[in-house]
Enzyme design. Structure first.
Site, PDB file in Angstrom:
ATOM      1  N   ARG A  48       0.822  -1.203   0.000  1.00 44.03           N
ATOM      2  CA  ARG A  48       0.000   0.000   0.000  1.00 44.03           C
ATOM      3  C   ARG A  48       0.864   1.265   0.000  1.00 44.03           C
ATOM      4  NH1 ARG A  48      -1.584   1.843   4.712  1.00 44.03           N
ATOM      5  NH2 ARG A  48      -1.853  -0.257   5.561  1.00 44.03           N
ATOM      6  N   TYR A  61     -17.374  16.543 -14.729  1.00 40.96           N
ATOM      7  CA  TYR A  61     -17.664  15.113 -14.778  1.00 40.96           C
ATOM      8  C   TYR A  61     -18.670  14.736 -13.693  1.00 40.96           C
ATOM      9  CZ  TYR A  61     -16.974  10.124 -13.975  1.00 40.96           C
ATOM     10  OH  TYR A  61     -17.173   8.781 -13.754  1.00 40.96           O
ATOM     11  N   ASP A  82      -8.281  18.631 -14.248  1.00 40.90           N
ATOM     12  CA  ASP A  82      -8.605  17.298 -14.754  1.00 40.90           C
ATOM     13  C   ASP A  82      -8.241  17.284 -16.238  1.00 40.90           C
ATOM     14  OD1 ASP A  82      -9.762  14.984 -15.798  1.00 40.90           O
ATOM     15  OD2 ASP A  82     -11.449  15.030 -14.413  1.00 40.90           O
ATOM     16  N   LYS A 118      -9.178   5.979 -19.187  1.00 42.78           N
ATOM     17  CA  LYS A 118      -9.540   6.467 -20.509  1.00 42.78           C
ATOM     18  C   LYS A 118      -8.362   6.339 -21.483  1.00 42.78           C
ATOM     19  CE  LYS A 118     -13.413   7.675 -18.445  1.00 42.78           C
ATOM     20  NZ  LYS A 118     -13.180   7.459 -17.002  1.00 42.78           N
TER      21      LYS A 118
END
Length: 385
Positions: free
Chosen positions: A44, A104, A175, A200
């Protein structure tokens, strides 16, 4: 090196001379009892494969600007929203964020459902291009920008926003999912952080979820690293490996997608069944100049509306190539109806405020032959009339 070369060659030191980096799946690593730890102790907090991916992500942001005093640092998360959440984790109770109304849907959902509980405020602005000193209050600590916006494709002058925000002690988060560092580099324009949904374009094959944060601010970088370790939304080693491989073809994919999108947008603008086509810079001459100045192209997403009398559902069902599905940036073309899919978290009034009309369709152009895509759109439009 050019950014297209860095996408392939950012990693050169591989074990045993392998041209492809190995995948380190270990969840824990043996430590030296005589030290306070090493680069890796628990997955992690850090993993060699994820670290290699983060090296590639930073290289894409910096491009040919090697040797800069403050190079970028990249951070890989399990999803795009995990990356956006990490950016918001920089805020403290009482802080306010300025955001565009056309944002978004997942970001809108986070703000509307989570900010109040976290003691944060949001100021929605219809057009960030009209942002002024008066929009900043004493508690404004961040401006969150999408340029182009999703799905209206409005363009924001990042240099102007950075100047305004920094004058008021506010961070600028961009973004950059739609354009990626290949077409737009917000850190070069003064932004403090960049977030992307790597699901994406970076991954590009509709089979991987991932998110990215990049920054050149050492203090912010340490806070994002702590967010990774604290909240745990990190990318797995195997998905990190796959994303490294996917990024190698990003320049080829995006070049084809953008060229096809430009052709399709021009074609649809001349089609009698289409009333409006939206692309970055199409809103007015001012936004066209901004887009040309701060980006290397419009990307491969466009939105459009059908004229009255053309049945939207019949059109979508008649399409043979683009799938009716959410997401974007993959090698396959996708089309969606934002009002009930990507932006369904918005109320009807919020969609009105964001200029997301009830007739708007969003098309993500893939790498298929553009002549086939144009022919398919034409036959579907004919079938819908």
């Amino acid at each position: 090196m050019h950014i297209q070369t860095l996408a392939v060659q950012a990693l050169r030191d591989h074990e045993h001379g392998a041209v492809v980096p190995p995948v380190h799946l270990a969840s824990t690593f043996e430590l030296d009892p005589a030290t306070s730890g090493g680069d890796f102790s628990y997955q992690r907090g850090g993993n060699p494969t994820r670290a290699q991916l983060e090296t590639v992500l930073a290289a894409l942001e910096d491009g040919a600007l090697e040797g800069r005093e403050q190079p970028s640092r990249g951070f890989a998360f399990a999803t795009g929203m995990a990356a956006t959440s990490a950016a918001f984790s920089l805020l403290h109770t009482g802080d306010e964020v300025i955001l565009p109304t056309s944002v978004y849907g997942g970001t809108f959902r986070f703000v509307e459902t989570g900010f109040e509980r976290l003691g944060l405020g949001a100021r929605w602005v219809r057009d960030l291009g009209e942002l002024t000193e008066a929009d900043f209050g004493e508690s404004t600590r961040m401006v969150f920008v999408e340029t182009p916006t999703n799905p209206t494709l409005r363009v924001t002058d990042l240099r102007r926003i950075v100047e305004l925000a920094h004058a008021h002690g506010a961070l600028v988060v961009v973004d950059n999912t739609f354009l990626t560092p290949l077409l737009q580099r917000p850190l070069d324009l003064g932004a403090d952080l960049v977030v992307q949904s790597a699901t994406k374009y970076l991954a590009g094959h509709a089979d991987l979820l991932a998110g990215v944060v990049t920054t050149r601010d050492p203090e912010i970088a340490e806070k994002i690293a702590l967010s990774q370790k604290t909240y745990g939304g990190v990318l797995s080693p195997f998905d990190s490996y796959r994303l490294i491989q996917d990024i190698k073809t990003l320049p080829l994919r995006l070049a084809q997608q953008q060229a096809s999108a430009i052709t399709i947008a021009e074609h649809l603008r001349g089609h009698e069944a289409v009333s409006r086509v939206l692309t970055p810079g199409s809103h007015d001459e001012r936004e066209a100049r901004i887009q040309a100045d701060q980006a290397d192209g419009p990307g491969a997403v466009l939105s459009f509306e059908l004229v009255d009398g053309v049945d939207r559902v019949r059109f979508l069902r008649a399409l043979r190539i683009p799938a009716y599905a959410v997401s974007l940036g993959g090698v396959e073309s996708l089309i969606c109806y934002p009002a009930t899919t990507t932006h369904d978290a918005m109320t009807p009034q919020a969609r009105v405020d964001a200029d997301i009309t009830e007739g708007m369709l969003r098309l993500s152009v893939g790498i298929e032959e553009v002549q086939d895509l144009v022919a398919d759109l034409d036959q579907a439009l004919d079938a819908a009339r």
